[in-house]
Write an enzyme that holds these catalytic residues in place. Structure first.
Site, PDB file in Angstrom:
ATOM      1  N   THR A   1       0.841  -1.181   0.000  1.00 28.48           N
ATOM      2  CA  THR A   1       0.000   0.000   0.000  1.00 28.48           C
ATOM      3  C   THR A   1       0.884   1.242   0.000  1.00 28.48           C
ATOM      4  O   THR A   1       2.052   1.163   0.343  1.00 28.48           O
ATOM      5  CB  THR A   1      -0.874  -0.013   1.286  1.00 28.48           C
ATOM      6  OG1 THR A   1      -1.569  -1.244   1.378  1.00 28.48           O
ATOM      7  CG2 THR A   1      -1.866   1.121   1.312  1.00 28.48           C
TER       8      THR A   1
ATOM      9  N   GLY B   1      -1.485  -4.736   5.487  1.00 28.81           N
ATOM     10  CA  GLY B   1      -2.843  -5.247   5.580  1.00 28.81           C
ATOM     11  C   GLY B   1      -3.270  -5.299   7.038  1.00 28.81           C
ATOM     12  O   GLY B   1      -3.862  -4.377   7.575  1.00 28.81           O
TER      13      GLY B   1
END
Length: 530
Positions: free
Chosen positions: A343, A426
């Site tokens: 991310t 995550g």
């Protein structure tokens, strides 16, 4: 390893790549505002940090409009395609959605629509201007950074499995070196189309048709109508009071509510009596995480497809009950679901006080590892997290948005933005936010100190059959032994381990009129302003 903390008076930008941060500063310096800069940074990250994010992924934006004193969020999540259903996979003998390849790309990318929505109602510069830096880096190239080089090496086999990916990231069939200049001509052309035709090029026009044609040839499930019907969603952030501050998160399908649950539980404990680097601290944080994740895994999915009891989950009364379950001496056993962690989080504050906290992702590193030929666009594999169990709350259905790990955050003090924060990871996103929030709000650390503090990640990664508590090597061995004595399955990792993600943050000190920016020393990021 510790980055210096820039302290400025007017603007601040931070992102996980120094070139993207400089793009944000450049946009602000040419008359753009925080909303222009956020979209420009987001687009640039899709070029210079392609292993983490890109046009083929999703994004969440949290925006504070200083003039109206309004906080609003945008959910840029794509929905499962109309042909993506459980029978399709079951008829092929599959019990789960593939993690890589064309069949893992089952959700429409929401990124480009999010850019358009954030910019069109708020920006000052033209659409062409804010995309131009990304186009330039794709067209003329940029030096490969440490983190990108590491991930290309790690995923070389996967990259070679897709000719378009291999042609882009393994030029001449060879693994590039640190500092080699990477150009992405196909991506540059796609961005040029986007500049000329706007967001509809990606969802209705020439770029969409090119992507769908290639995906059809590869056996993909997404259709032209899936793209043309896509829209993101403006949402109201959810929040809680924590020791005089207001902590804001994105609502489901984001997992942001888990951090609110954690903060509510922590209010039941006097953290000032628990040293920040102690086994007692890491134990308490982990036990709080377990209880929030238990409810997350039970309820989180697209709220249009299931009833998520947020009122109960976010209540202080419920937090008190959960806190009562926690033993300060013994760890609870739990088995979590494994999930991707790759991310990119960034934040911008401009001279008017407009503030944007945003995060974006392809889900896994290089997403699905599938790129439609001639587009330069890596498709996300976010939809691979759907369950193929029809009774599961996050079971796959056409038009459904999956359980989403992305969760940008903002903290208010005296009814105005005080802290913008977020991180890669995550399972790690709520936990790293917890580390940063407690470091700043409870222990009085600077934002850079908070990000640099030794971190932990509790949970399960792919290929493991048990949950472990992974802790950075800077945590003293004596504290690790105490954690093991409390029943934690502790795994010691590197001192500044990439497994802990890459966090960024901005702290707004209104009393002194200063902005404090921070980027994670575990990545390639930079905070800068003036």
């Amino acid at each position: 390893m510790n980055n210096a903390t820039p302290i400025t008076r007017h603007v601040m930008v931070t992102s996980p790549h120094y070139l993207a941060s400089m793009v944000g500063a450049r946009i602000l310096g040419t008359g753009g505002n925080a909303f222009d800069a956020a979209v420009a940074v987001s687009a640039a990250l899709g070029v210079v940090y392609p292993h983490m994010t890109g046009m083929g992924g999703d994004a969440f934006f949290m925006l504070y409009r200083a003039e109206s004193k309004q906080l609003i969020g945008f959910n840029g999540t794509g929905r499962a395609g109309s042909r993506a259903d459980i029978p399709y996979f079951a008829n092929r003998g599959l019990t789960s959605i593939p993690l890589r390849g064309i069949l893992s790309a089952v959700t429409v990318p929401g990124m480009v629509d999010a850019w358009w929505e954030v910019w069109s109602g708020n920006g000052k510069l033209t659409w062409e201007q804010i995309l131009e830096p990304a186009v330039e880096y794709a067209e003329k190239g940029f030096p490969i950074s440490r983190n990108l080089r590491e991930w290309i090496c790690r995923d070389e086999r996967l990259i070679r499995s897709c000719p378009a990916m291999a042609g882009t990231f393994l030029p001449g069939g060879k693994t590039p070196h640190l500092g080699d200049v990477l150009t992405q001509p196909d991506l540059a052309e796609s961005l040029r189309l986007l500049q000329r035709e706007g967001r509809d090029s990606f969802y209705r026009g020439g770029l969409m048709k090119r992507m769908i044609a290639e995906m059809d040839r590869a056996g993909g499930l997404l259709t032209e109508s899936d793209f043309s019907s896509h829209t993101g969603q403006w949402v109201k952030p959810i929040s809680t009071d924590y020791r005089g501050y207001r902590v804001y998160q994105m609502p489901p399908n984001s997992q942001g509510f888990t951090t609110i649950m954690m903060m509510n539980m922590l209010e039941q404990f006097d953290l000032k009596e628990i040293p920040r680097q102690s086994a007692d601290y890491y134990h308490l944080m982990t036990e709080v995480v377990k209880r929030a994740f238990r409810d997350r895994d039970l309820y989180l999915t697209d709220p249009e497809f299931a009833d998520i009891p947020l009122d109960r989950l976010l209540s202080k009364f419920y937090a008190e009950r959960l806190a009562e379950e926690i033993s300060l001496e013994r760890a609870e056993e739990r088995l979590s679901s494994a999930m991707g962690q790759d991310t990119a989080y960034a934040a911008v504050v401009d001279g008017e006080g407009n503030s944007v906290s945003f995060i974006q992702s392809l889900y896994f590193d290089f997403g699905s590892c599938y790129m439609p030929e001639g587009t330069g666009v890596i498709m996300q594999n976010r939809g691979s997290f759907f369950s193929l169990d029809a009774e599961h709350v996050n079971g796959l259905q056409p038009g459904k948005r999956t359980f989403h790990t992305l969760m940008p955050a903002m903290v208010f003090k005296d009814e105005a933005p005080y802290l913008l924060l977020g991180t890669q990871g995550g399972e790690g996103q709520p936990q790293t936010q917890l580390s940063i929030l407690t470091s700043v709000l409870d222990y009085g650390d600077t934002i850079q100190e908070a990000i640099a503090n030794p971190r932990w990640v509790y949970g399960r990664t792919w290929g493991q059959n048990s949950d472990t508590l992974k802790v950075e090597g800077r945590i003293p061995a004596s504290e690790i032994e105490l954690l093991r004595g409390k029943g934690h399955l502790v795994e010691r990792v590197g001192d500044w381990d990439g497994l802990m993600g890459q966090a960024q943050g901005i702290l707004i000190d209104r009393e002194k009129g200063c902005l404090h920016g921070a980027a994670d020393p575990r990545g390639d990021g930079m905070a800068l302003g003036w």
